[in-house]
Motif scaffolding. Structure first.
Motif, mmCIF file in Angstrom:
data_model
loop_
_atom_site.group_PDB
_atom_site.id
_atom_site.type_symbol
_atom_site.label_atom_id
_atom_site.label_comp_id
_atom_site.label_asym_id
_atom_site.label_seq_id
_atom_site.Cartn_x
_atom_site.Cartn_y
_atom_site.Cartn_z
ATOM 1 N N PHE A 112 0.707 -1.266 0.032
ATOM 2 C CA PHE A 112 0.099 -0.009 -0.114
ATOM 3 C C PHE A 112 0.906 1.185 -0.055
ATOM 4 O O PHE A 112 2.039 1.437 0.492
ATOM 5 C CB PHE A 112 -0.968 -0.021 0.983
ATOM 6 N N TYR B 30 0.001 5.268 1.248
ATOM 7 C CA TYR B 30 -0.776 6.107 1.866
ATOM 8 C C TYR B 30 -0.166 7.613 1.966
ATOM 9 O O TYR B 30 1.081 7.774 2.023
ATOM 10 C CB TYR B 30 -1.051 5.809 3.335
ATOM 11 N N GLN C 284 -0.251 11.116 4.134
ATOM 12 C CA GLN C 284 -0.562 11.872 5.454
ATOM 13 C C GLN C 284 -0.142 13.171 5.611
ATOM 14 O O GLN C 284 1.114 13.482 5.356
ATOM 15 C CB GLN C 284 0.109 10.811 6.348
ATOM 16 N N GLY D 49 -0.315 16.590 10.951
ATOM 17 C CA GLY D 49 -1.625 16.569 11.969
ATOM 18 C C GLY D 49 -2.474 15.688 11.375
ATOM 19 O O GLY D 49 -3.437 15.799 12.275
ATOM 20 N N GLU D 50 -2.412 15.138 10.410
ATOM 21 C CA GLU D 50 -3.922 14.376 9.818
ATOM 22 C C GLU D 50 -3.684 12.824 9.986
ATOM 23 O O GLU D 50 -2.507 12.510 10.137
ATOM 24 C CB GLU D 50 -4.215 14.991 8.661
ATOM 25 N N ALA D 51 -4.596 12.010 9.671
ATOM 26 C CA ALA D 51 -4.758 10.612 9.683
ATOM 27 C C ALA D 51 -4.021 10.264 8.189
ATOM 28 O O ALA D 51 -4.315 10.999 7.119
ATOM 29 C CB ALA D 51 -6.176 10.045 9.762
ATOM 30 N N PRO D 52 -3.434 9.176 7.808
ATOM 31 C CA PRO D 52 -3.170 8.581 6.662
ATOM 32 C C PRO D 52 -4.464 8.510 5.836
ATOM 33 O O PRO D 52 -5.393 7.963 6.457
ATOM 34 C CB PRO D 52 -2.153 7.296 6.940
ATOM 35 N N PHE E 266 -5.622 6.534 2.121
ATOM 36 C CA PHE E 266 -5.180 5.701 1.159
ATOM 37 C C PHE E 266 -5.140 6.150 -0.295
ATOM 38 O O PHE E 266 -5.728 7.058 -0.747
ATOM 39 C CB PHE E 266 -6.583 4.517 1.037
ATOM 40 N N LEU F 93 3.547 7.233 2.824
ATOM 41 C CA LEU F 93 3.803 5.861 3.680
ATOM 42 C C LEU F 93 3.866 4.638 2.750
ATOM 43 O O LEU F 93 2.720 4.508 1.986
ATOM 44 C CB LEU F 93 2.959 5.786 4.981
ATOM 45 N N TRP G 268 4.802 -1.212 8.185
ATOM 46 C CA TRP G 268 4.789 0.238 7.680
ATOM 47 C C TRP G 268 6.419 0.934 7.715
ATOM 48 O O TRP G 268 6.982 0.489 8.748
ATOM 49 C CB TRP G 268 4.101 1.214 8.629
ATOM 50 N N GLY G 269 6.688 1.222 6.702
ATOM 51 C CA GLY G 269 7.890 2.355 6.482
ATOM 52 C C GLY G 269 7.822 3.512 7.302
ATOM 53 O O GLY G 269 6.614 3.855 7.737
ATOM 54 N N ALA G 270 8.604 4.460 7.827
ATOM 55 C CA ALA G 270 8.776 5.331 8.505
ATOM 56 C C ALA G 270 8.191 6.494 7.640
ATOM 57 O O ALA G 270 7.843 7.647 8.231
ATOM 58 C CB ALA G 270 10.126 5.828 8.952
ATOM 59 N N LEU H 281 9.474 7.002 13.028
ATOM 60 C CA LEU H 281 9.302 5.722 12.998
ATOM 61 C C LEU H 281 7.820 5.239 12.490
ATOM 62 O O LEU H 281 7.271 6.252 12.341
ATOM 63 C CB LEU H 281 9.094 5.039 14.335
ATOM 64 N N GLY H 282 7.896 4.237 11.657
ATOM 65 C CA GLY H 282 6.671 3.907 10.992
ATOM 66 C C GLY H 282 5.381 3.637 11.896
ATOM 67 O O GLY H 282 5.711 3.576 13.078
ATOM 68 N N LEU H 283 4.204 3.359 11.588
ATOM 69 C CA LEU H 283 3.120 3.119 12.121
ATOM 70 C C LEU H 283 3.509 1.865 12.973
ATOM 71 O O LEU H 283 3.953 0.853 12.097
ATOM 72 C CB LEU H 283 1.871 3.225 11.562
ATOM 73 N N PHE I 29 -3.499 6.019 16.552
ATOM 74 C CA PHE I 29 -4.487 6.076 15.279
ATOM 75 C C PHE I 29 -5.214 4.726 15.532
ATOM 76 O O PHE I 29 -4.570 3.783 15.619
ATOM 77 C CB PHE I 29 -3.907 6.058 14.116
ATOM 78 N N GLY J 219 -8.939 6.767 11.842
ATOM 79 C CA GLY J 219 -9.590 7.789 12.397
ATOM 80 C C GLY J 219 -8.465 8.872 12.534
ATOM 81 O O GLY J 219 -7.289 8.936 12.261
#
Lengths: 109, 113
Positions: free
Chosen positions: A33, A35, A37, A40-43, A45, A87, A99-101, B41-43, B90, B105
């Protein structure tokens, strides 16, 4: 161990094209995937690749080579609003997302 | 509501206190997840639930617990907060597993002093 590598930060110019690379070493592979981001917000898709090749979706395209453990996200006609972190994440053999950083993309006028 | 909501938006907490982060989704997704995101760091997955009534441990579960009494809600509890739990948390959900995108979220910014 499982590892996903992406550049920490990239800078590009408005209107240009940028390619963000991602390499992965995971226990199994069940899809990759991308994503976006914003700070200050959510990831949110962007794309999903499970087979080799290029998937195009408007200004954004994503490429996958499973044999090389490699993907890239290509952003065309860059706009200021594309300034964000991107991401890369891989589903491993247990269908857990690794997940990558993230790559922080800075767009300059 | 549409999507996933989290509460509170942010919180400052004294070390040793108990705290529950709330997460509710209205998409009838089976799977739900809790991540923490730290700078550089990643999630990282804390806990997950593939369906109501079941939960599993992720990569960094120590110090956290979850429950999934119904499809919509997936609270995360810190029994006794420590400063290393300062992070952005999250919650996410997906319609099943493998290949399905996760919806996130807005996050909870938690500071433990």
């Amino acid at each position: 161990g499982q590892n996903i590598d992406q550049p920490t930060e990239m800078t590009a110019t408005e209107g240009a094209i940028v390619q963000i690379n991602c390499t992965y070493q995971t226990s199994g592979f069940n899809g990759l995937f991308w994503y976006q981001q914003h700070a200050g917000e959510a990831p949110t898709f962007l794309s999903y690749n499970v087979l080799d090749g290029l998937e195009e979706k408007g200004r954004f395209s994503s490429f996958l080579s499973r044999s090389k453990g490699y993907s890239y996200l290509l952003l065309k006609e860059l706009q200021m609003k594309d300034s964000a972190s991107y991401l890369c994440a891989v589903f491993d053999s247990n269908y857990q997302l690794i997940w990558g950083a993230g790559t922080k993309l800075i767009i300059k006028p | 509501i549409a999507g996933i909501t989290q509460a509170p938006t942010s919180q400052i907490l004294a070390a040793g206190r108990r705290m529950t982060l709330r997460c509710t989704q209205d998409m009838r997704h089976n799977a739900m997840y809790w991540y923490r995101q730290d700078l550089g760091l990643g999630l990282r997955l804390i806990h997950y639930s593939n369906t109501a009534g079941t939960t599993g441990k992720g990569e960094v579960p120590d110090g956290y617990s979850v429950s999934r009494a119904n499809t919509d809600d997936f609270p995360l509890t810190l029994a006794s907060a420590v400063p290393s739990q300062t992070s952005v948390y999250f919650c996410a959900s997906s319609d099943g597993q493998g290949g399905n995108e996760q919806f996130f979220g807005p996050g909870t910014r938690l500071t433990v002093l």
